[in-house]
Design a protein around this motif. Sequence first.
Motif, short mmCIF file in Angstrom:
data_model
loop_
_atom_site.label_atom_id
_atom_site.label_comp_id
_atom_site.label_asym_id
_atom_site.label_seq_id
_atom_site.Cartn_x
_atom_site.Cartn_y
_atom_site.Cartn_z
N GLU A 24 -22.79 23.86 -17.26
CA GLU A 24 -24.18 24.15 -16.91
C GLU A 24 -25.03 23.05 -17.53
O GLU A 24 -25.08 22.91 -18.75
CB GLU A 24 -24.61 25.52 -17.44
CG GLU A 24 -23.94 26.69 -16.74
CD GLU A 24 -24.27 26.79 -15.26
OE1 GLU A 24 -25.40 26.45 -14.84
OE2 GLU A 24 -23.37 27.20 -14.50
N ILE A 25 -25.69 22.28 -16.69
CA ILE A 25 -26.47 21.14 -17.15
C ILE A 25 -27.95 21.53 -17.16
O ILE A 25 -28.50 21.94 -16.14
CB ILE A 25 -26.26 19.92 -16.23
CG1 ILE A 25 -24.77 19.61 -16.08
CG2 ILE A 25 -27.04 18.72 -16.74
CD1 ILE A 25 -24.05 19.27 -17.35
N LYS A 26 -28.56 21.39 -18.33
CA LYS A 26 -29.99 21.70 -18.51
C LYS A 26 -30.71 20.42 -18.91
O LYS A 26 -30.11 19.36 -19.07
CB LYS A 26 -30.17 22.78 -19.59
CG LYS A 26 -29.42 24.07 -19.33
CD LYS A 26 -30.01 24.81 -18.18
CE LYS A 26 -29.29 26.15 -18.00
NZ LYS A 26 -29.64 26.81 -16.80
N GLN A 27 -32.01 20.52 -19.14
CA GLN A 27 -32.82 19.37 -19.49
C GLN A 27 -32.37 18.71 -20.79
O GLN A 27 -32.47 17.50 -20.96
CB GLN A 27 -34.30 19.77 -19.57
CG GLN A 27 -35.25 18.63 -19.88
CD GLN A 27 -35.21 17.52 -18.84
OE1 GLN A 27 -34.99 17.76 -17.66
NE2 GLN A 27 -35.40 16.29 -19.28
N LYS A 28 -31.86 19.50 -21.70
CA LYS A 28 -31.38 18.98 -22.99
C LYS A 28 -30.32 17.89 -22.80
O LYS A 28 -30.27 16.92 -23.55
CB LYS A 28 -30.82 20.16 -23.79
CG LYS A 28 -30.33 19.84 -25.16
CD LYS A 28 -29.84 21.13 -25.83
CE LYS A 28 -28.90 20.80 -26.96
NZ LYS A 28 -28.28 21.97 -27.53
N PHE A 29 -29.49 18.03 -21.77
CA PHE A 29 -28.46 17.04 -21.45
C PHE A 29 -29.09 15.69 -21.15
O PHE A 29 -28.65 14.65 -21.65
CB PHE A 29 -27.64 17.55 -20.25
CG PHE A 29 -26.59 16.61 -19.75
CD1 PHE A 29 -25.37 16.50 -20.41
CD2 PHE A 29 -26.80 15.86 -18.62
CE1 PHE A 29 -24.39 15.65 -19.94
CE2 PHE A 29 -25.82 15.01 -18.13
CZ PHE A 29 -24.62 14.90 -18.80
N PHE A 30 -30.15 15.67 -20.33
CA PHE A 30 -30.81 14.42 -19.95
C PHE A 30 -31.62 13.86 -21.12
O PHE A 30 -31.76 12.64 -21.24
CB PHE A 30 -31.68 14.63 -18.72
CG PHE A 30 -30.87 14.97 -17.51
CD1 PHE A 30 -30.15 14.00 -16.83
CD2 PHE A 30 -30.79 16.28 -17.06
CE1 PHE A 30 -29.37 14.32 -15.73
CE2 PHE A 30 -30.02 16.61 -15.96
CZ PHE A 30 -29.31 15.63 -15.30
N ASP A 31 -32.15 14.74 -21.97
CA ASP A 31 -32.85 14.28 -23.17
C ASP A 31 -31.90 13.52 -24.08
O ASP A 31 -32.30 12.53 -24.71
CB ASP A 31 -33.47 15.47 -23.92
CG ASP A 31 -34.60 16.13 -23.15
OD1 ASP A 31 -35.14 15.49 -22.22
OD2 ASP A 31 -34.93 17.29 -23.47
N ALA A 32 -30.65 13.94 -24.16
CA ALA A 32 -29.67 13.25 -25.00
C ALA A 32 -29.38 11.84 -24.47
O ALA A 32 -29.08 10.94 -25.24
CB ALA A 32 -28.38 14.06 -25.08
N PHE A 33 -29.51 11.65 -23.16
CA PHE A 33 -29.34 10.33 -22.56
C PHE A 33 -30.65 9.53 -22.59
O PHE A 33 -30.70 8.41 -22.11
CB PHE A 33 -28.88 10.45 -21.10
CG PHE A 33 -27.40 10.60 -20.94
CD1 PHE A 33 -26.57 9.51 -21.03
CD2 PHE A 33 -26.84 11.84 -20.71
CE1 PHE A 33 -25.19 9.63 -20.87
CE2 PHE A 33 -25.47 11.99 -20.55
CZ PHE A 33 -24.65 10.89 -20.63
N GLU A 34 -31.73 10.14 -23.10
CA GLU A 34 -33.07 9.56 -23.14
C GLU A 34 -33.57 9.22 -21.74
O GLU A 34 -34.20 8.21 -21.50
CB GLU A 34 -33.10 8.33 -24.05
CG GLU A 34 -32.77 8.67 -25.49
CD GLU A 34 -32.74 7.46 -26.40
OE1 GLU A 34 -33.09 6.34 -25.96
OE2 GLU A 34 -32.38 7.64 -27.58
#
Length: 178
Positions: A24-34
């Motif tokens: 399950e991909i949430k916004q936190k995942f993309f934040d980690a990639f900046e």
Amino acid sequence: MKKFKEFDIQFVGLKQGKHQFDFEIKQKFFDAFEFEEFNDANVHVDLTLDKKSTMLELTFECEGFVNVYCDLSNEPYDQEIKSKLHLLVKFGDEYNDENEEVLIIPHSEYQINVAQYIYEMIVLSVPNKRIHPGVKDGTLSTEILEKLEAFQPKEEKENKDGETDPRWDQLKKLLTDK
């Protein structure tokens, strides 16, 4: 890659055949990639790992939405995404990811991290031109859209009698007089 530890798949010890993994991909995942182009995200990724004697076949399928800004109105909206990615993992002397469809990892590896592949699949599945569905069907009304409409070039309209502007008629004669 410590922040993406939950995306490590240990293939040593798995029997040959197909194995399912869900993420399950949430916004936190993309934040980690900046990565800051998404306001929010909710994407379900199904990963099928087909272990064979000499290689691994990974098939990623994602479905969900990402919240982005419209390129015309700058209004946020949920962009539905659906994508599929196929990746072959072979074993070699050293790591090589030059080919986008084939990944070569050293014989000594016992796991693979799939976070980068999930990230790329989702980001690339979002259209280049993002247009709010309300702009397409005309239900969205914003100040920006009204300004765009006001500055849109107007077409030359014919008079009620079917006549055109006499100045243009004179110019058209120049084209036909040769």
